[in-house]
Structures are given as structure tokens and as C-alpha cells.
Write an enzyme that holds these catalytic residues in place. Structure first.
Site, PDB file in Angstrom:
ATOM      1  CE  LYS A 110       8.701  -1.523   7.611  1.00 36.13           C
ATOM      2  NZ  LYS A 110       8.568  -1.004   6.297  1.00 36.13           N
ATOM      3  CE  LYS A 189      -3.871  -1.745  12.903  1.00 34.01           C
ATOM      4  NZ  LYS A 189      -3.100  -2.389  11.766  1.00 34.01           N
ATOM      5  CE  LYS A 192       0.331  -7.681   5.044  1.00 37.43           C
ATOM      6  NZ  LYS A 192      -0.095  -6.270   5.297  1.00 37.43           N
TER       7      LYS A 192
HETATM    8  P1  ADP Z   1      -1.494  -5.070   8.108  1.00 41.84           P
HETATM    9  O1  ADP Z   1      -1.777  -4.654   9.729  1.00 41.84           O
HETATM   10  O2  ADP Z   1      -2.805  -6.096   7.657  1.00 41.84           O
HETATM   11  O3  ADP Z   1      -0.178  -5.455   7.807  1.00 41.84           O
HETATM   12  P2  ADP Z   1      -0.652  -2.656   6.715  1.00 41.84           P
HETATM   13  O4  ADP Z   1       0.297  -2.108   8.120  1.00 41.84           O
HETATM   14  O5  ADP Z   1      -0.013  -3.156   5.420  1.00 41.84           O
HETATM   15  O6  ADP Z   1      -1.884  -3.656   7.143  1.00 41.84           O
HETATM   16  O7  ADP Z   1      -1.388  -1.388   6.494  1.00 41.84           O
HETATM   17  C1  ADP Z   1      -1.765  -0.912   5.383  1.00 41.84           C
HETATM   18  C2  ADP Z   1      -2.744   0.413   5.552  1.00 41.84           C
HETATM   19  O8  ADP Z   1      -4.040   0.066   6.248  1.00 41.84           O
HETATM   20  C3  ADP Z   1      -2.195   1.243   6.655  1.00 41.84           C
HETATM   21  O9  ADP Z   1      -2.190   2.690   6.320  1.00 41.84           O
HETATM   22  C4  ADP Z   1      -3.038   1.062   7.797  1.00 41.84           C
HETATM   23  O10 ADP Z   1      -3.244   2.422   8.639  1.00 41.84           O
HETATM   24  C5  ADP Z   1      -4.317   0.450   7.194  1.00 41.84           C
HETATM   25  N1  ADP Z   1      -4.908  -0.316   8.399  1.00 41.84           N
HETATM   26  C6  ADP Z   1      -4.486  -1.515   8.728  1.00 41.84           C
HETATM   27  N2  ADP Z   1      -5.231  -2.383   9.325  1.00 41.84           N
HETATM   28  C7  ADP Z   1      -6.123  -1.471   9.610  1.00 41.84           C
HETATM   29  C8  ADP Z   1      -7.263  -1.535  10.535  1.00 41.84           C
HETATM   30  N3  ADP Z   1      -7.684  -2.725  11.311  1.00 41.84           N
HETATM   31  N4  ADP Z   1      -8.305  -0.463  10.787  1.00 41.84           N
HETATM   32  C9  ADP Z   1      -7.591   0.573  10.010  1.00 41.84           C
HETATM   33  N5  ADP Z   1      -6.860   0.969   9.226  1.00 41.84           N
HETATM   34  C10 ADP Z   1      -6.043  -0.329   9.018  1.00 41.84           C
END
Ligand code: ADP
Ligand code: TRP
Length: 320
Positions: A110, A189, A192
Site C-alpha cells: 500500500k 484480472k 477497479k
Molecule cells: P479490486 O481489485 O477491484 O480493488 P479488491 O482488492 O477490493 O478488488 O478485492 C475485494 C475482494 O474481491 C477480494 O477478496 C478479492 O480476492 C476479490 N476479487 C477482486 N477482484 C477479483 C477478480 N478479478 N477475480 C476474483 N476475485 C476478485
């Protein structure tokens, strides 16, 4: 078996979040005494805007209830309704070696991304340990990125029990290893941070536009196509039955079907699957009294456990 997990309120949810995190979290309510909370204290390490924090907390509550959290099965609450976790975090922090926190990847990742290196961000795993230990949880379902934090929790609980006597249940992480990574519209992947998401509560034209944007190869309509390397097919897989999948795969291989057709089939599936949840979300949003009631009831149940744990811990360390 007591199960606890937390989610940071962090913006619009996408299909990757749903299949990777929400759906498994919702299914857990069938497997034990379930607790799920909105980690708004944790979110303060990155969100420093009161209106935004309030809005995102409300959004997560609506999203999870709309997607199937059953308040009769899961105690669903806001972290900030359990101030006991802070006192517990202090008791734990006095036993927490600096080195343990210095080794945490999440803090390093982070700060490398430009998030301010505050004390809160550094001490984040101690607060997370307090969340888990306060309710004496046995199992903590998390994504792989959070495994280390559950290990810190176990370490702190063992240290505390060894120093002051048995107070805490030692939790086990449950890692969702079987959940595939959901690809985004560009094939990376879905995340956001990559601006490649398909949001679950988006609908109509903007949703259609997004689905039509999914990257494919440049094969002509009549060419045979490979379903296994196609992003549209990978997303379709999340929604379709075995038979539907086999049918679409056959049409890919046979040629004569354009990617537009597969995209439309995917769009229909997305609307069919999330349609009822979108309706439910709109109903809930119009009845915030109900939503707030659910959160207060969940907090009451979790708080009673946290109070009991804290009283034991206060006595064990000599505050009482
Ligand atoms: P982002 O990558 O959109 O910022 P986060 O890191 O906030 O998402 O992820 C929140 C949850 O969603 C986590 O438990 C993560 O493992 C799951 N997650 C996020 N993106 C994916 C994806 N593309 N495929 C599977 N699980 C995901
Ligand atoms: N740190 C977790 C995340 O970012 C959220 C969280 C906070 C959590 N406290 C928790 C998860 C306790 C499980 C248990 O995803």
C-alpha cells in the site's frame, strides 16, 4: 463453529468481487454461526472524506443484503458499532513485536502505491486481530492477500494466552483457493484499479456498452474460434449451466458465429443473474430504516461477545 469475515467499503462492486468474495461469504452463512462486518475503521486508512466513508459504508450494506446476506443467519454489522475492538487492539498491540508488522506485505504494497504511511496503516493487522479475537472466531474466510494478517492474529492470540492465560480462541484462515480469477474487459484480472470492470449493479445501455467492449481476437465471422482463450467465454462460464456452456463452445468451434453473438448471450446471462438483486437493492435503498435495523441487530449480537471477551482480557492483564 463460529465464522467471521470483514470487508472494506471500497467503491462499486464488480463481477470479480462477486464471484471471488461475496458469493463465497454469503454461502458461509449456511455452515455455522456467521459474522460479517463492514470494516469502516480500516477504511479510514485510505478514505479521509466523511461523506464518502458514510456513502461507501451504506453502499456495501445494500450490496451485500441485495446479494443474499440473510440477517437471520448472519450477524451483519458495522465495525464502528463495536468500540470494544479498539480497547482490545491496544491490549494486543502492547504484545505485538514491531518486526511482525514490519514484515506485512499489505503495508509495503500500500505504501508503494502511494498510500500515506500512517500509524493506522502500519497497525492495521492489530485492529484486524482484535476484530477476529473479539468474537472468538474459529474460522476466518479471506482472500490470499489477507492470509498473513490472519497469521499475525494467531501469533498475537498465542502470545497473549501464553503470557496472561487462556482468553482467546486461535482462529484458522480459510483461503478461497478454488476461486478462479475473473478476467476484466481487457483480459487482465478484473480490478477497479485497472478500469476494466463490469459492475454488478450497472444496467441498461452503459452495461451493454461495457460488455460489447470485451476484448476478443480479430477472427472473422465464419472462422472457427477457440472458446478456451476467449474472455467472453470465460465470463459466460460463471453464469451458464454445463449444457449451455457445451452448446456455446460448439458454436465457437463450428465457425459462423461472431463475437457479438457471444457477447449478447453473456449480457442476457448477466441481466438474468443480477436482475433480481438489482431490484432488491432498489427496494432496500428505499427502506434504509430496515437496513439500519439489520446492522444494529447484528452489532448487538457481536457486541455482546466482544464485551465478554474484553472483560476476560481486562481481568487477565490486571486492569481489573
Ligand atoms: P479490486 O481489485 O477491484 O480493488 P479488491 O482488492 O477490493 O478488488 O478485492 C475485494 C475482494 O474481491 C477480494 O477478496 C478479492 O480476492 C476479490 N476479487 C477482486 N477482484 C477479483 C477478480 N478479478 N477475480 C476474483 N476475485 C476478485
Ligand atoms: N483487511 C480485510 C480486507 O482488506 C478486511 C478485514 C478487516 C477483515 N478486519 C477483518 C477480514 C477481519 C477478515 C477478518 O479485505
Amino acid at each position: 463453529m463460529r465464522i467471521l469475515s470483514g470487508i472494506q467499503p471500497s467503491g462499486k462492486l464488480h463481477i470479480g468481487n462477486y464471484f471471488g468474495m461475496m458469493k463465497p461469504a454469503i454461502e458461509l452463512q449456511e455452515q455455522g454461526d456467521a459474522y460479517l462486518f463492514i470494516a469502516n475503521y480500516h477504511a479510514m486508512t485510505t478514505v479521509q472524506d466523511a461523506a464518502a466513508l458514510r456513502q461507501m459504508t451504506e453502499d456495501v450494506a445494500l450490496d451485500f443484503l441485495a446479494c443474499g446476506i440473510d440477517p437471520n443467519k448472519t450477524a451483519f454489522y458495522r465495525q464502528s458499532d463495536l468500540p470494544e475492538v479498539h480497547e482490545l487492539a491496544w491490549l494486543l498491540s502492547t504484545l505485538c513485536p514491531m518486526g511482525l508488522l514490519e514484515r506485512c506485505h499489505s503495508y509495503k504494497d500500500k505504501t508503494a502505491k502511494g498510500i500515506a504511511a500512517s500509524h493506522g496503516l502500519f497497525a492495521y493487522p492489530v485492529l484486524m486481530a482484535a476484530d477476529i479475537l473479539a468474537v472468538q472466531s474459529n474460522v476466518v474466510p479471506v482472500g490470499r492477500d489477507q492470509k498473513q494478517h490472519v497469521e499475525v492474529t494467531r501469533d498475537l492470540a498465542i502470545r497473549f494466552n501464553n503470557t496472561f492465560g487462556e482468553v482467546f480462541t486461535i482462529p484458522e484462515p480459510s483461503i478461497r483457493a478454488d476461486v478462479a480469477v475473473v478476467p476484466g474487459v481487457d483480459g487482465q484480472k478484473m480490478s477497479k484499479s485497472y478500469n476494466n470492470t463490469i459492475e454488478i449493479f450497472q444496467e441498461g445501455k452503459p452495461l451493454k456498452k461495457r460488455v460489447m467492449k470485451i476484448l476478443t481476437d480479430s477472427k472473422e465471422l465464419e472462422d472457427p474460434k477457440d472458446p478456451e482463450t476467449c474472455n467472453v467465454f470465460a465470463l459466460y462460464k460463471l453464469f451458464a449451466t454445463e449444457t449451455e456452456l457445451a452448446e456455446l463452445a460448439e458454436r465457437y468451434r463450428a465457425g459462423g458465429m461472431g463475437y457479438g453473438h457471444a457477447k449478447t448471450a453473456l449480457l442476457d446471462k448477466i441481466n438474468e443473474y443480477f436482475g433480481p438483486m438489482r431490484e432488491r437493492r432498489a427496494e432496500l435503498a428505499a427502506d434504509m430504516d430496515y437496513v439500519n435495523d439489520v446492522l444494529e441487530t447484528g452489532a448487538k449480537k457481536a457486541r455482546a461477545l466482544a464485551r465478554e471477551t474484553l472483560d476476560k482480557a481486562r481481568h487477565a492483564v490486571g486492569l481489573e
